[in-house]
Design a protein around this motif. Sequence first.
Motif, PDB file in Angstrom:
ATOM      1  N   PRO A  47       0.832  -1.210   0.000  1.00  0.00           N
ATOM      2  CA  PRO A  47       0.000   0.000   0.000  1.00  0.00           C
ATOM      3  C   PRO A  47       0.864   1.258   0.000  1.00  0.00           C
ATOM      4  N   VAL A  48       0.531   2.211  -0.835  1.00  0.00           N
ATOM      5  CA  VAL A  48       1.267   3.479  -0.894  1.00  0.00           C
ATOM      6  C   VAL A  48       0.274   4.639  -0.923  1.00  0.00           C
ATOM      7  N   LEU A  49       0.774   5.833  -0.619  1.00  0.00           N
ATOM      8  CA  LEU A  49      -0.109   6.985  -0.498  1.00  0.00           C
ATOM      9  C   LEU A  49      -0.338   7.724  -1.813  1.00  0.00           C
ATOM     10  N   THR A  50       0.662   7.695  -2.704  1.00  0.00           N
ATOM     11  CA  THR A  50       0.547   8.521  -3.905  1.00  0.00           C
ATOM     12  C   THR A  50       0.676   7.693  -5.180  1.00  0.00           C
ATOM     13  N   ALA A  54       3.566   4.726  -6.387  1.00  0.00           N
ATOM     14  CA  ALA A  54       3.176   3.443  -6.979  1.00  0.00           C
ATOM     15  C   ALA A  54       3.872   3.220  -8.314  1.00  0.00           C
ATOM     16  N   GLY A  69      -5.934   0.456  -7.846  1.00  0.00           N
ATOM     17  CA  GLY A  69      -6.391   1.503  -6.937  1.00  0.00           C
ATOM     18  C   GLY A  69      -7.366   2.458  -7.593  1.00  0.00           C
ATOM     19  N   THR A 101      -2.974   2.053  -4.282  1.00  0.00           N
ATOM     20  CA  THR A 101      -3.165   3.369  -3.660  1.00  0.00           C
ATOM     21  C   THR A 101      -4.628   3.754  -3.832  1.00  0.00           C
ATOM     22  N   THR A 106      -5.676   3.156   1.919  1.00  0.00           N
ATOM     23  CA  THR A 106      -4.226   3.080   2.120  1.00  0.00           C
ATOM     24  C   THR A 106      -3.751   4.149   3.103  1.00  0.00           C
ATOM     25  N   LYS A 107      -4.456   5.266   3.159  1.00  0.00           N
ATOM     26  CA  LYS A 107      -4.137   6.289   4.164  1.00  0.00           C
ATOM     27  C   LYS A 107      -4.359   5.745   5.575  1.00  0.00           C
TER      28      LYS A 107
END
Length: 235
Positions: A47-50, A54, A69, A101, A106-107
Amino acid sequence: MNIDIIISADDIKPEKILNKTILIIDMLRATSVIVTALYNGCKEVIPVLTVDEALNIAKKDRDKYVLGGERNALKIEGFDFSNSPLDYDKEYIKGKSLIITTTNGTKAIKRSIGAERILIGALINAKATADKILKLNNDLVIVNAGTYGHFSMDDFICAGYIINCISENTSINPTDIAKTAQYIYKNNEDIVSFIKHASHYKRIKELNLKEDLKYCCLKDIINIVPEYKDDIIRV
């Protein structure tokens, strides 16, 4: 067992999650995607924020990584898949590493770093999640991803169902909000009828994602409980 609920990713505070078992719920649809992908043979989920983060990971080896995502419930340009759990069929995901994301889910995962354990749950794996929490035998904080920083009816009733499953097998000490979630579930066991009033449900329906809604509202069809550790989600 003490049980509490945080109503959105934006409401997570380090002192509330320290030394706790955390359960992330974003049933419409990020945690349903993660559970489904891993059940269908995905090697791991990152999981990534942006979007840029990714893409930067994926470009290292496009044969290894799958990008999935959404932003505002829509597929991201250049990504392989959307945030529909129905996209993550064994044919496409088995043996791959999924980079995901999303707007809320994911946040919530990333903001829960610092907890003792971070589990991933949804309606589709609710009973398995409750069983895992019982085995861990630690105080629980359920983090509802929410919708754009606000309370989400769908995540809340999902939390209520999981709390109810836990309470059937051990004594619990729920906060008022956790008691309310369980009460809401027990009086609205037809979950679809309840969450059809939710703003996020209406948004997904507007996008003609009725099959996603039907799938994400199924109870206990998957028996795995993914866990986030060292930046990766695995079973």
